[in-house]
Design a protein around this motif. Structure first.
Motif, PDB file in Angstrom:
ATOM      1  N   PRO A   1       0.767  -1.154  -0.130  1.00 30.81           N
ATOM      2  CA  PRO A   1      -0.036  -0.082  -0.069  1.00 30.81           C
ATOM      3  C   PRO A   1       0.850   1.239   0.003  1.00 30.81           C
ATOM      4  N   GLU A   2       2.100   1.045   0.806  1.00 33.69           N
ATOM      5  CA  GLU A   2       2.728   2.522   0.609  1.00 33.69           C
ATOM      6  C   GLU A   2       3.333   2.719  -0.568  1.00 33.69           C
ATOM      7  N   MET A   3       3.683   1.590  -1.394  1.00 30.60           N
ATOM      8  CA  MET A   3       4.298   1.958  -2.646  1.00 30.60           C
ATOM      9  C   MET A   3       3.178   2.396  -3.488  1.00 30.60           C
ATOM     10  N   TYR A   4       2.133   1.891  -3.467  1.00 28.29           N
ATOM     11  CA  TYR A   4       0.878   2.508  -4.222  1.00 28.29           C
ATOM     12  C   TYR A   4       0.654   4.169  -3.998  1.00 28.29           C
ATOM     13  N   GLU A   5       0.955   4.484  -2.723  1.00 27.64           N
ATOM     14  CA  GLU A   5       0.788   5.901  -2.302  1.00 27.64           C
ATOM     15  C   GLU A   5       1.988   6.841  -3.120  1.00 27.64           C
ATOM     16  N   ILE A   6       3.043   6.112  -3.058  1.00 33.21           N
ATOM     17  CA  ILE A   6       4.021   6.772  -3.714  1.00 33.21           C
ATOM     18  C   ILE A   6       3.887   6.905  -5.161  1.00 33.21           C
ATOM     19  N   MET A   7       3.396   5.646  -5.790  1.00 37.19           N
ATOM     20  CA  MET A   7       3.022   5.961  -7.325  1.00 37.19           C
ATOM     21  C   MET A   7       1.945   7.021  -7.467  1.00 37.19           C
ATOM     22  N   ASN A   8       1.119   7.118  -6.692  1.00 34.04           N
ATOM     23  CA  ASN A   8       0.038   7.992  -6.827  1.00 34.04           C
ATOM     24  C   ASN A   8       0.637   9.587  -6.751  1.00 34.04           C
ATOM     25  N   ASP A   9       1.522   9.633  -5.778  1.00 38.17           N
ATOM     26  CA  ASP A   9       2.292  10.561  -5.681  1.00 38.17           C
ATOM     27  C   ASP A   9       2.986  11.258  -6.872  1.00 38.17           C
ATOM     28  N   ILE A  10       3.698  10.009  -7.556  1.00 39.51           N
ATOM     29  CA  ILE A  10       4.288  10.366  -8.746  1.00 39.51           C
ATOM     30  C   ILE A  10       3.426  10.989 -10.033  1.00 39.51           C
ATOM     31  N   LYS A  11       2.311  10.119 -10.053  1.00 40.31           N
ATOM     32  CA  LYS A  11       1.301  10.480 -10.868  1.00 40.31           C
ATOM     33  C   LYS A  11       0.841  12.113 -10.894  1.00 40.31           C
ATOM     34  N   LYS A  12       0.579  12.417  -9.686  1.00 40.93           N
ATOM     35  CA  LYS A  12       0.290  13.778  -9.470  1.00 40.93           C
ATOM     36  C   LYS A  12       1.640  14.712  -9.920  1.00 40.93           C
ATOM     37  N   GLY A  13       2.745  14.454  -9.638  1.00 41.17           N
ATOM     38  CA  GLY A  13       3.853  15.093  -9.948  1.00 41.17           C
ATOM     39  C   GLY A  13       4.070  15.081 -11.390  1.00 41.17           C
ATOM     40  N   ILE A  14       3.683  14.044 -12.031  1.00 42.71           N
ATOM     41  CA  ILE A  14       3.863  14.115 -13.757  1.00 42.71           C
ATOM     42  C   ILE A  14       2.815  14.965 -14.310  1.00 42.71           C
ATOM     43  N   GLN A  15       1.680  14.932 -13.604  1.00 44.71           N
ATOM     44  CA  GLN A  15       0.580  15.873 -14.341  1.00 44.71           C
ATOM     45  C   GLN A  15       0.998  17.494 -14.051  1.00 44.71           C
ATOM     46  N   TYR A  16       1.595  17.666 -12.707  1.00 46.81           N
ATOM     47  CA  TYR A  16       2.039  18.986 -12.750  1.00 46.81           C
ATOM     48  C   TYR A  16       3.170  19.423 -13.777  1.00 46.81           C
ATOM     49  N   ALA A  17       4.018  18.461 -13.655  1.00 48.62           N
ATOM     50  CA  ALA A  17       5.175  18.759 -14.769  1.00 48.62           C
ATOM     51  C   ALA A  17       4.747  18.925 -16.246  1.00 48.62           C
ATOM     52  N   PHE A  18       3.702  18.097 -16.694  1.00 49.73           N
ATOM     53  CA  PHE A  18       3.097  18.087 -17.989  1.00 49.73           C
ATOM     54  C   PHE A  18       2.188  19.160 -18.132  1.00 49.73           C
ATOM     55  N   GLN A  19       1.593  19.842 -17.077  1.00 47.82           N
ATOM     56  CA  GLN A  19       0.394  20.811 -16.872  1.00 47.82           C
ATOM     57  C   GLN A  19      -0.542  20.026 -17.659  1.00 47.82           C
ATOM     58  N   THR A  20      -0.959  18.820 -17.146  1.00 43.64           N
ATOM     59  CA  THR A  20      -2.172  18.296 -17.474  1.00 43.64           C
ATOM     60  C   THR A  20      -2.950  17.641 -16.568  1.00 43.64           C
ATOM     61  N   GLU A  21      -4.299  17.417 -16.742  1.00 45.23           N
ATOM     62  CA  GLU A  21      -5.298  16.682 -15.777  1.00 45.23           C
ATOM     63  C   GLU A  21      -5.676  15.307 -15.973  1.00 45.23           C
ATOM     64  N   ASN A  22      -4.878  14.679 -17.251  1.00 45.51           N
ATOM     65  CA  ASN A  22      -5.228  13.550 -17.870  1.00 45.51           C
ATOM     66  C   ASN A  22      -4.871  12.424 -16.550  1.00 45.51           C
ATOM     67  N   ASN A  23      -6.231  11.454 -16.349  1.00 41.79           N
ATOM     68  CA  ASN A  23      -5.914  10.608 -15.457  1.00 41.79           C
ATOM     69  C   ASN A  23      -5.228   9.577 -16.023  1.00 41.79           C
ATOM     70  N   MET A  24      -4.909   9.180 -17.281  1.00 44.30           N
ATOM     71  CA  MET A  24      -4.023   8.140 -17.692  1.00 44.30           C
ATOM     72  C   MET A  24      -2.592   8.621 -17.727  1.00 44.30           C
ATOM     73  N   THR A  25      -2.117   8.921 -16.659  1.00 42.40           N
ATOM     74  CA  THR A  25      -0.831   9.306 -16.312  1.00 42.40           C
ATOM     75  C   THR A  25       0.167   8.380 -15.444  1.00 42.40           C
ATOM     76  N   ILE A  26       1.020   7.847 -16.034  1.00 41.79           N
ATOM     77  CA  ILE A  26       2.132   7.076 -15.451  1.00 41.79           C
ATOM     78  C   ILE A  26       3.705   7.350 -15.540  1.00 41.79           C
ATOM     79  N   ALA A  27       4.244   6.392 -15.011  1.00 39.79           N
ATOM     80  CA  ALA A  27       5.725   6.554 -15.179  1.00 39.79           C
ATOM     81  C   ALA A  27       6.222   4.856 -15.545  1.00 39.79           C
TER      82      ALA A  27
END
Length: 412
Positions: free
Chosen positions: A77-103
């Motif tokens: 679960p803690e890893m999922y939390e970190i992955m969720n943070d990464i997703k939000k960080g990428i959305q900010y870096a890309f300036q997007t609200e796309n849900n389908m955002t991953i690393a």
């Protein structure tokens, strides 16, 4: 020892059953003929280098520290939390609200292949803008999976006008247009405004590569109507190589999840990756592959550093520093120079390989030559993110001047 274990095993009733196995193990161990390699019996040694090339860049201590944290399970679960943070960080870096955002688990090439494999089917028309190596790579990837590839080609450092792009789209009717925003082989930051509008007008997906530009030059995925955007971790983001942000908007998702054939890669299949990253709306994430846990730790920290900067990118650049003092001719138009990687003409009469070797040997500085179509045309200096400091620019220019003084110049 194996021998004592074997003797003990022979004494007990259960041991009698396991004795043959241990005897076989004993014989196999004694029959090893290849000795342990001497290099593996020495401690790891890694030299200190100033990475002033086009990437990877030097990693700041804060990100190194994040990557060295204790490993946790990739499905915890803690890893999922970190992955969720990464997703939000990428959305900010890309300036997007796309849900389908991953690393992606892999380099920028992994994201490049993921984008093509998932949105293009065999036989479909794709249009690739080639003005450096990255367009060439995407063209080959698309051809390998059976796409009908059309190329727009210009010499490295030149850019495509929106009129030229629209004319090519009208002619070839592609399902996908590729463009490198940061063409690191030429030092070009390509204009993007208006191209997404053209693609929507002609029902074509717009795929953009920002591996060399994310974190160094502004990009606005939603405002610029970019359908698929990807990057890499090791350049201006200053994380170690091995993770690659990517995002798909609703138009791309509709094409991706309504295809007639499965993507050619299982590992890069977004049907599975979207679940692994919690993007498909399902309550449970199912095992797909083991992600690079330490790499994700480092990527999260790099995105956190980016988020702490008000503008979302590093306001200074190698171009700013190098232009002031460089005696060399810069090979790209002033307003289109890539902030993270500066290309300079090879000084007349000099062997660029000899110069780079001298700089590495005497200054512990990595600079590089051209790549792909720009080989033999330019040398490349990268000062990005953590490395983007005036003192580093001065160090790079001093090394170049020293190489000019001490390397042989031909009479020609």
């Amino acid at each position: 020892s194996i021998g004592s274990l074997t003797s003990a095993a022979l004494e007990g009733p259960l041991g009698a059953k396991s004795a043959p196995v241990l005897l076989r193990l004993d014989r196999s161990m004694s029959s090893v003929t290849i000795p342990p390699p001497a290099c593996m019996l020495r401690p790891l040694e890694v030299p200190l280098r100033y990475l002033f090339g086009p990437g990877p860049s030097n990693v700041p201590p804060r990100i190194l520290a994040a990557g060295s944290r204790p490993i946790i399970g990739h499905l915890h679960p803690e890893m999922y939390e970190i992955m969720n943070d990464i997703k939000k960080g990428i959305q900010y870096a890309f300036q997007t609200e796309n849900n389908m955002t991953i690393a992606m688990s892999g380099s920028g090439h992994a994201a490049m292949e993921c984008a093509v494999f998932n949105t293009v089917e065999p036989g479909e028309s794709v249009l690739i803008a080639i003005n450096g190596i990255w367009g060439e790579r995407v063209a080959e990837i698309a051809e390998r999976m059976g796409a009908n590839v059309h190329r727009m080609v210009k010499t490295p450092g030149r850019y495509f006008t929106n009129t030229e792009i629209e004319q090519a789209i009208k002619k070839h009717k592609p399902v996908l247009l590729f463009l490198a925003h940061g063409e690191s082989s030429a030092g070009l930051c390509h204009p993007v405004d208006g191209i997404g509008d053209i693609c929507r007008k002609h029902d074509c997906l717009f795929l953009v590569d920002t591996v060399a530009s994310l974190g160094a030059a502004p990009i606005f995925m939603d405002k610029q109507n970019i359908d698929i955007l990807y990057s890499g971790s090791q350049k201006a983001l200053n994380a170690p190589p091995g993770t690659a942000p990517i995002s798909f908007n609703d138009r791309a998702c509709h094409k991706m999840f309504n295809r007639k054939t499965k993507p050619v890669s299982y590992l890069f299949d977004m049907t599975h990756l979207s679940n692994y990253w919690g993007c498909d709306g399902k309550p449970a994430r199912v095992y797909h592959h083991t992600g690079p846990v330490s790499g994700f730790f480092a990527l999260r920290e790099s995105l956190a550093i980016l988020a702490e900067r008000v503008k979302g990118y590093f306001p200074t650049s190698s171009v700013t520093f190098l232009n002031k003092k460089s005696p060399f001719f810069i090979c790209v138009l002033q307003d289109l120079r890539l902030p993270s990687v500066t290309t300079i003409a090879i000084p007349e009469g000099y062997d660029w390989r000899e110069m780079l070797t001298y700089i590495m040997k005497h200054h512990c500085i990595e600079m590089t030559g051209g790549l792909g179509p720009s080989i033999g045309m330019v040398m490349r200096i990268g000062l990005m993110g953590y490395n983007c400091e005036k003192t580093n620019a001065d160090m790079a220019l001093h090394a170049l001047a020293d190489a000019l003084k001490n390397c042989k110049k031909s009479k020609a």
